[in-house]
Design an enzyme around this catalytic site. Structure first.
Site, PDB file in Angstrom:
ATOM      1  N   PRO A  11      54.048  38.266  38.763  1.00 48.52           N
ATOM      2  CA  PRO A  11      54.113  36.835  39.010  1.00 48.52           C
ATOM      3  C   PRO A  11      52.792  36.093  38.862  1.00 48.52           C
ATOM      4  O   PRO A  11      51.739  36.607  39.258  1.00 48.52           O
ATOM      5  CB  PRO A  11      54.624  36.744  40.459  1.00 48.52           C
ATOM      6  CG  PRO A  11      54.421  38.098  41.037  1.00 48.52           C
ATOM      7  CD  PRO A  11      54.486  39.056  39.905  1.00 48.52           C
ATOM      8  N   ASN A  12      52.908  34.928  38.285  1.00 46.35           N
ATOM      9  CA  ASN A  12      51.818  33.950  38.109  1.00 46.35           C
ATOM     10  C   ASN A  12      50.847  34.307  36.988  1.00 46.35           C
ATOM     11  O   ASN A  12      49.981  33.502  36.652  1.00 46.35           O
ATOM     12  CB  ASN A  12      51.052  33.726  39.431  1.00 46.35           C
ATOM     13  CG  ASN A  12      51.957  33.173  40.508  1.00 46.35           C
ATOM     14  OD1 ASN A  12      52.616  32.167  40.283  1.00 46.35           O
ATOM     15  ND2 ASN A  12      52.029  33.828  41.646  1.00 46.35           N
ATOM     16  N   ARG A  19      43.868  28.353  35.204  1.00 46.86           N
ATOM     17  CA  ARG A  19      43.282  28.061  36.524  1.00 46.86           C
ATOM     18  C   ARG A  19      42.473  29.264  36.976  1.00 46.86           C
ATOM     19  O   ARG A  19      42.638  30.363  36.462  1.00 46.86           O
ATOM     20  CB  ARG A  19      44.400  27.798  37.547  1.00 46.86           C
ATOM     21  CG  ARG A  19      45.106  26.462  37.371  1.00 46.86           C
ATOM     22  CD  ARG A  19      46.161  26.264  38.455  1.00 46.86           C
ATOM     23  NE  ARG A  19      45.558  26.374  39.791  1.00 46.86           N
ATOM     24  CZ  ARG A  19      45.988  27.240  40.726  1.00 46.86           C
ATOM     25  NH1 ARG A  19      46.985  28.055  40.496  1.00 46.86           N
ATOM     26  NH2 ARG A  19      45.391  27.280  41.908  1.00 46.86           N
ATOM     27  N   TYR A  24      39.764  35.140  37.191  1.00 52.08           N
ATOM     28  CA  TYR A  24      40.580  35.823  36.180  1.00 52.08           C
ATOM     29  C   TYR A  24      40.110  35.623  34.740  1.00 52.08           C
ATOM     30  O   TYR A  24      40.719  36.167  33.823  1.00 52.08           O
ATOM     31  CB  TYR A  24      42.051  35.371  36.311  1.00 52.08           C
ATOM     32  CG  TYR A  24      42.645  35.692  37.667  1.00 52.08           C
ATOM     33  CD1 TYR A  24      42.789  37.007  38.092  1.00 52.08           C
ATOM     34  CD2 TYR A  24      43.046  34.678  38.538  1.00 52.08           C
ATOM     35  CE1 TYR A  24      43.322  37.312  39.341  1.00 52.08           C
ATOM     36  CE2 TYR A  24      43.587  34.967  39.788  1.00 52.08           C
ATOM     37  CZ  TYR A  24      43.713  36.284  40.178  1.00 52.08           C
ATOM     38  OH  TYR A  24      44.238  36.582  41.405  1.00 52.08           O
ATOM     39  N   ASN A  75      50.358  45.383  35.334  1.00 46.48           N
ATOM     40  CA  ASN A  75      49.655  44.553  36.315  1.00 46.48           C
ATOM     41  C   ASN A  75      50.748  43.897  37.161  1.00 46.48           C
ATOM     42  O   ASN A  75      51.311  42.871  36.765  1.00 46.48           O
ATOM     43  CB  ASN A  75      48.785  43.496  35.637  1.00 46.48           C
ATOM     44  CG  ASN A  75      48.007  42.690  36.660  1.00 46.48           C
ATOM     45  OD1 ASN A  75      48.298  42.741  37.863  1.00 46.48           O
ATOM     46  ND2 ASN A  75      47.009  41.940  36.206  1.00 46.48           N
ATOM     47  N   ALA A  78      50.920  40.099  42.547  1.00 56.35           N
ATOM     48  CA  ALA A  78      51.091  40.150  44.013  1.00 56.35           C
ATOM     49  C   ALA A  78      52.084  41.227  44.452  1.00 56.35           C
ATOM     50  O   ALA A  78      52.008  41.712  45.590  1.00 56.35           O
ATOM     51  CB  ALA A  78      51.521  38.791  44.529  1.00 56.35           C
ATOM     52  N   ASP A  88      59.475  52.487  43.782  1.00 53.37           N
ATOM     53  CA  ASP A  88      60.626  53.380  43.604  1.00 53.37           C
ATOM     54  C   ASP A  88      61.037  53.449  42.135  1.00 53.37           C
ATOM     55  O   ASP A  88      61.349  54.527  41.622  1.00 53.37           O
ATOM     56  CB  ASP A  88      61.813  52.911  44.458  1.00 53.37           C
ATOM     57  CG  ASP A  88      61.604  53.166  45.945  1.00 53.37           C
ATOM     58  OD1 ASP A  88      60.691  53.941  46.303  1.00 53.37           O
ATOM     59  OD2 ASP A  88      62.358  52.593  46.748  1.00 53.37           O
ATOM     60  N   GLU A  99      47.827  51.372  36.174  1.00 52.55           N
ATOM     61  CA  GLU A  99      47.837  50.099  36.932  1.00 52.55           C
ATOM     62  C   GLU A  99      46.574  49.317  36.567  1.00 52.55           C
ATOM     63  O   GLU A  99      45.475  49.876  36.612  1.00 52.55           O
ATOM     64  CB  GLU A  99      47.867  50.442  38.433  1.00 52.55           C
ATOM     65  CG  GLU A  99      47.791  49.238  39.350  1.00 52.55           C
ATOM     66  CD  GLU A  99      47.783  49.665  40.837  1.00 52.55           C
ATOM     67  OE1 GLU A  99      48.006  50.869  41.138  1.00 52.55           O
ATOM     68  OE2 GLU A  99      47.529  48.789  41.682  1.00 52.55           O
ATOM     69  N   HIS A 101      44.325  45.700  37.181  1.00 54.68           N
ATOM     70  CA  HIS A 101      44.049  44.424  37.845  1.00 54.68           C
ATOM     71  C   HIS A 101      42.852  43.785  37.168  1.00 54.68           C
ATOM     72  O   HIS A 101      41.827  44.457  36.948  1.00 54.68           O
ATOM     73  CB  HIS A 101      43.765  44.622  39.337  1.00 54.68           C
ATOM     74  CG  HIS A 101      44.949  45.198  40.039  1.00 54.68           C
ATOM     75  ND1 HIS A 101      46.071  44.450  40.306  1.00 54.68           N
ATOM     76  CD2 HIS A 101      45.214  46.457  40.455  1.00 54.68           C
ATOM     77  CE1 HIS A 101      46.969  45.231  40.880  1.00 54.68           C
ATOM     78  NE2 HIS A 101      46.483  46.449  40.976  1.00 54.68           N
ATOM     79  N   ILE A 102      42.980  42.533  36.868  1.00 51.97           N
ATOM     80  CA  ILE A 102      41.908  41.811  36.188  1.00 51.97           C
ATOM     81  C   ILE A 102      40.704  41.677  37.123  1.00 51.97           C
ATOM     82  O   ILE A 102      39.554  41.890  36.729  1.00 51.97           O
ATOM     83  CB  ILE A 102      42.422  40.418  35.745  1.00 51.97           C
ATOM     84  CG1 ILE A 102      43.586  40.593  34.755  1.00 51.97           C
ATOM     85  CG2 ILE A 102      41.296  39.591  35.137  1.00 51.97           C
ATOM     86  CD1 ILE A 102      44.401  39.325  34.543  1.00 51.97           C
ATOM     87  N   ARG A 108      38.075  41.681  47.321  1.00 52.65           N
ATOM     88  CA  ARG A 108      38.751  40.451  47.731  1.00 52.65           C
ATOM     89  C   ARG A 108      39.364  40.611  49.137  1.00 52.65           C
ATOM     90  O   ARG A 108      38.973  41.508  49.874  1.00 52.65           O
ATOM     91  CB  ARG A 108      39.790  40.097  46.661  1.00 52.65           C
ATOM     92  CG  ARG A 108      39.138  39.877  45.284  1.00 52.65           C
ATOM     93  CD  ARG A 108      40.136  39.468  44.232  1.00 52.65           C
ATOM     94  NE  ARG A 108      40.726  38.166  44.541  1.00 52.65           N
ATOM     95  CZ  ARG A 108      41.791  37.672  43.892  1.00 52.65           C
ATOM     96  NH1 ARG A 108      42.354  38.377  42.913  1.00 52.65           N
ATOM     97  NH2 ARG A 108      42.268  36.490  44.211  1.00 52.65           N
ATOM     98  N   ARG A 112      44.748  42.607  49.732  1.00 50.15           N
ATOM     99  CA  ARG A 112      44.797  43.055  48.320  1.00 50.15           C
ATOM    100  C   ARG A 112      44.296  44.491  48.164  1.00 50.15           C
ATOM    101  O   ARG A 112      44.349  45.058  47.080  1.00 50.15           O
ATOM    102  CB  ARG A 112      43.971  42.136  47.429  1.00 50.15           C
ATOM    103  CG  ARG A 112      44.499  40.721  47.345  1.00 50.15           C
ATOM    104  CD  ARG A 112      43.724  39.892  46.332  1.00 50.15           C
ATOM    105  NE  ARG A 112      43.860  38.484  46.626  1.00 50.15           N
ATOM    106  CZ  ARG A 112      44.868  37.705  46.202  1.00 50.15           C
ATOM    107  NH1 ARG A 112      45.809  38.199  45.436  1.00 50.15           N
ATOM    108  NH2 ARG A 112      44.914  36.425  46.524  1.00 50.15           N
TER     109      ARG A 112
HETATM  110  O1  CA2 Z   1      43.487  40.923  39.643  1.00 48.22           O
HETATM  111  C1  CA2 Z   1      44.668  40.987  39.279  1.00 48.22           C
HETATM  112  O2  CA2 Z   1      44.993  41.228  38.118  1.00 48.22           O
HETATM  113  C2  CA2 Z   1      45.783  40.706  40.284  1.00 48.22           C
HETATM  114  O3  CA2 Z   1      46.849  41.612  40.027  1.00 48.22           O
HETATM  115  C3  CA2 Z   1      46.223  39.276  40.038  1.00 48.22           C
HETATM  116  C4  CA2 Z   1      47.241  38.761  41.039  1.00 48.22           C
HETATM  117  C5  CA2 Z   1      46.813  39.034  42.480  1.00 48.22           C
HETATM  118  O4  CA2 Z   1      47.861  38.701  43.371  1.00 48.22           O
HETATM  119  C6  CA2 Z   1      46.443  40.494  42.685  1.00 48.22           C
HETATM  120  O5  CA2 Z   1      45.999  40.662  44.017  1.00 48.22           O
HETATM  121  C7  CA2 Z   1      45.332  40.909  41.732  1.00 48.22           C
HETATM  122  C8  CA2 Z   1      47.447  37.245  40.879  1.00 48.22           C
HETATM  123  C9  CA2 Z   1      47.845  36.821  39.519  1.00 48.22           C
HETATM  124  C10 CA2 Z   1      47.802  35.335  39.443  1.00 48.22           C
HETATM  125  O6  CA2 Z   1      47.161  34.968  38.256  1.00 48.22           O
HETATM  126  C11 CA2 Z   1      46.732  33.700  38.087  1.00 48.22           C
HETATM  127  C12 CA2 Z   1      45.907  33.465  37.020  1.00 48.22           C
HETATM  128  C13 CA2 Z   1      45.420  32.215  36.791  1.00 48.22           C
HETATM  129  C14 CA2 Z   1      45.785  31.163  37.623  1.00 48.22           C
HETATM  130  C15 CA2 Z   1      46.607  31.396  38.690  1.00 48.22           C
HETATM  131  C16 CA2 Z   1      47.099  32.668  38.912  1.00 48.22           C
END
Ligand code: CA2
Length: 149
Positions: A11-12, A19, A24, A75, A78, A88, A99, A101-102, A108, A112
């Site tokens: 998600p997101n 943003r 990121y 990735n 959340a 599962d 796995e 994560h950016i 953080r 997380r």
């Molecule tokens: O660091 C990562 O790749 C995360 O998986 C990114 C997730 C966060 O919940 C994880 O804890 C770490 C969030 C992705 C949201 O990405 C956005 C990118 C730009 C603007 C808003 C959200």
């Protein structure tokens, strides 16, 4: 046969590059998909790149990967920190799982630091920016070549 890798995004991540560039970076998810396609081609891998804001869609792709893919790069965003259901599903997949994560999730907020997906992942990349995706594909190529020997 060209091995296929599913690259799954939670998600997101569709908002990548629009943003929070300080966390990121500035690459969009389309940029990441393009970089994965180029890297996969160089490594002799096929790639299917997906993103969803819905947990069930991610789980359905993991199920599909059981017969259609040799490895998964994920990735989970959340859902990393919340989803036993995704864990599962990944436990029912037999190939390598990496796995990604950016951001460096350990630098953080404490919520997380916990990852259900890490209980299944064969490797974890965090904090290397979007480069983590192509590095994960390199690791997948290595693991698949090793398994074929
Ligand atoms: O660091 C990562 O790749 C995360 O998986 C990114 C997730 C966060 O919940 C994880 O804890 C770490 C969030 C992705 C949201 O990405 C956005 C990118 C730009 C603007 C808003 C959200």
């Amino acid at each position: 046969m060209t091995p296929c890798v599913f690259v799954l995004n939670g998600p997101n991540l569709n908002l990548l590059g629009t943003r929070q560039p300080h966390i990121y970076g500035s690459a969009t998810l389309a940029d990441v998909a393009a970089a994965c396609a180029v890297t996969a081609d160089t490594l002799g891998l096929g790639v299917r790149f997906h993103q969803s804001n819905h947990e069930a869609a991610l789980i359905d792709w993991v199920h599909e990967a059981r017969t259609a893919a040799q490895a998964i790069v994920i990735n989970p965003a959340a859902y990393t920190h919340t989803s036993v259901a995704l864990l599962d599903a990944l436990n029912a997949f037999e190939g390598p799982v990496i796995e990604v994560h950016i951001s460096n999730i350990h630098k953080r907020e404490s919520f997380r630091h916990q990852s259900y997906v890490s209980l299944r992942a064969d490797g974890i990349i965090a904090g290397l920016g979007t480069q983590g995706y192509t590095l994960a594909l390199q690791r997948v190529a290595h693991l698949l070549a090793e398994a074929a020997r």
